[in-house]
Design a protein around this motif. Structure first.
Motif, short mmCIF file in Angstrom:
data_model
loop_
_atom_site.label_atom_id
_atom_site.label_comp_id
_atom_site.label_asym_id
_atom_site.label_seq_id
_atom_site.Cartn_x
_atom_site.Cartn_y
_atom_site.Cartn_z
N THR A 139 0.82 -1.22 0.00
CA THR A 139 0.00 0.00 0.00
C THR A 139 0.86 1.27 0.00
O THR A 139 0.40 2.33 -0.39
CB THR A 139 -0.93 0.03 1.23
N GLN A 140 2.12 1.12 0.44
CA GLN A 140 3.02 2.27 0.52
C GLN A 140 4.26 1.99 -0.31
O GLN A 140 4.91 0.96 -0.14
CB GLN A 140 3.47 2.50 1.96
N VAL A 141 4.57 2.94 -1.21
CA VAL A 141 5.74 2.80 -2.07
C VAL A 141 6.77 3.88 -1.72
O VAL A 141 6.44 5.07 -1.72
CB VAL A 141 5.32 2.90 -3.56
N TYR A 142 7.98 3.45 -1.42
CA TYR A 142 9.10 4.35 -1.14
C TYR A 142 10.02 4.33 -2.35
O TYR A 142 10.37 3.25 -2.84
CB TYR A 142 9.86 3.88 0.11
N SER A 155 8.08 7.91 -11.87
CA SER A 155 7.62 6.71 -11.16
C SER A 155 6.80 7.10 -9.93
O SER A 155 5.79 6.46 -9.60
CB SER A 155 8.81 5.85 -10.73
N ALA A 156 7.26 8.15 -9.26
CA ALA A 156 6.55 8.62 -8.06
C ALA A 156 5.15 9.12 -8.41
O ALA A 156 4.16 8.82 -7.72
CB ALA A 156 7.37 9.73 -7.39
N LYS A 157 5.05 9.88 -9.50
CA LYS A 157 3.74 10.37 -9.95
C LYS A 157 2.80 9.21 -10.24
O LYS A 157 1.63 9.22 -9.84
CB LYS A 157 3.91 11.15 -11.27
N ASP A 158 3.30 8.21 -10.94
CA ASP A 158 2.45 7.07 -11.30
C ASP A 158 2.10 6.23 -10.07
O ASP A 158 1.00 5.69 -10.00
CB ASP A 158 3.13 6.19 -12.36
N ALA A 159 3.02 6.14 -9.11
CA ALA A 159 2.71 5.39 -7.88
C ALA A 159 1.49 6.02 -7.20
O ALA A 159 0.56 5.32 -6.79
CB ALA A 159 3.91 5.39 -6.94
N LEU A 160 1.49 7.35 -7.15
CA LEU A 160 0.37 8.07 -6.56
C LEU A 160 -0.91 7.84 -7.38
O LEU A 160 -1.97 7.55 -6.84
CB LEU A 160 0.72 9.56 -6.50
N GLY A 161 -0.78 7.94 -8.69
CA GLY A 161 -1.91 7.73 -9.59
C GLY A 161 -2.50 6.34 -9.50
O GLY A 161 -3.69 6.13 -9.74
N GLU A 162 -1.66 5.36 -9.15
CA GLU A 162 -2.12 3.97 -9.00
C GLU A 162 -2.70 3.72 -7.61
O GLU A 162 -3.06 2.58 -7.29
CB GLU A 162 -0.96 3.00 -9.27
N GLY A 163 -2.74 4.76 -6.79
CA GLY A 163 -3.40 4.64 -5.50
C GLY A 163 -2.50 4.24 -4.34
O GLY A 163 -2.98 3.97 -3.24
N PHE A 164 -1.19 4.23 -4.56
CA PHE A 164 -0.27 3.92 -3.47
C PHE A 164 0.05 5.21 -2.69
O PHE A 164 0.07 6.29 -3.27
CB PHE A 164 1.05 3.33 -3.99
N GLU A 165 0.30 5.06 -1.39
CA GLU A 165 0.91 6.16 -0.66
C GLU A 165 2.34 6.23 -1.13
O GLU A 165 3.01 5.20 -1.22
CB GLU A 165 0.91 5.88 0.85
N LYS A 166 2.81 7.42 -1.40
CA LYS A 166 4.11 7.55 -2.04
C LYS A 166 5.07 8.38 -1.21
O LYS A 166 4.75 9.48 -0.77
CB LYS A 166 3.90 8.22 -3.40
N TYR A 167 6.27 7.85 -0.97
CA TYR A 167 7.31 8.54 -0.21
C TYR A 167 8.56 8.63 -1.07
O TYR A 167 9.15 7.60 -1.43
CB TYR A 167 7.63 7.79 1.08
#
Ligand code: VGL
Ligand code: ZN
Length: 202
Positions: A139-142, A155-167
């Motif tokens: 659920t969380q992507v670092y 990659s960070a933008k897409d992680a957020l777009g895919e619904g992951f919490e992004k750090y």
């Protein structure tokens, strides 16, 4: 469940490489330490064929870092880099790889560039990374790696777009251009992704 995503930590992006990111090598000891904090570590690898259209060498009369369009999208033309099956495309030798469970390759379609580890720049194709992470219960992507203003940012933008919490782990990345990174950073803060330091995790 959290995952650490290591973006394009490859020889060609290190000092001395074909598309060297200033101080790119300095992230490696940090990334190696960070891996100990994660139960899932995944990497991406920029993996271009020689006829890739992001290379200036494949455009008559163009030089690296000039811009053009590919499939209607603005495109920076790069020096040849991360050619498939060359040492420039290898993961950095100093990178600890024992915990990396999967490596997602990108940039294989010669017609379009692919900054994000999730999709090419035209969103023609998914790499399968988002479904892979969901399948693992993430659920969380670092994010860490190279370059902060291109592949880590996208990659960070897409992680957020895919619904992951992004750090976005800022000191575990370095940009090609400081100005480019300033714009990327402002966009990430505006879109709700978190920017952290490795000391927040270690
Ligand atoms: C990258 C430019 C071209 C990156 C890859 O990994 O940030 N940048 N290909
Ligand atoms: Zn590339």
């Amino acid at each position: 469940m959290k995952a650490l995503l290591l973006i394009d930590i490859q020889n060609d992006f290190l000092p001395g490489g074909a598309l060297a990111v200033p101080e790119g090598d300095l992230i490696i000891p940090i990334v190696n330490q960070l891996q100990e904090q994660f139960d899932l570590v995944v990497a991406t690898q920029d993996w271009h064929p020689a006829d890739h259209k992001s290379f200036a060498s494949n455009h008559e009369g163009k030089s690296p870092f000039e811009t053009t369009e590919l499939l209607g999208l603005p495109q920076v033309l790069w020096p040849d880099h991360c050619l498939q099956n060359t040492s420039g495309a290898d993961l950095a030798p100093a990178l600890e790889t024992r915990k990396i469970e999967a490596i997602f390759r990108k940039g294989t379609n010669p017609e379009i560039d692919s900054y994000s580890g999730f999709y090419d720049n035209g969103r023609l194709k998914s790499t399968g990374l988002a479904d892979y992470l969901r399948g693992k219960g993430v659920t969380q992507v670092y994010l860490a790696g190279l370059a902060a203003d291109y592949c880590v940012y996208y990659s960070a933008k897409d992680a957020l777009g895919e619904g992951f919490e992004k750090y976005f782990i800022e000191d575990a990345t370095r940009p090609i251009s400081q100005e480019g990174y300033a714009a990327a950073r402002a966009d990430m803060l505006a879109s709700g992704g978190k920017i952290i330091q490795s000391s927040d995790l270690l």
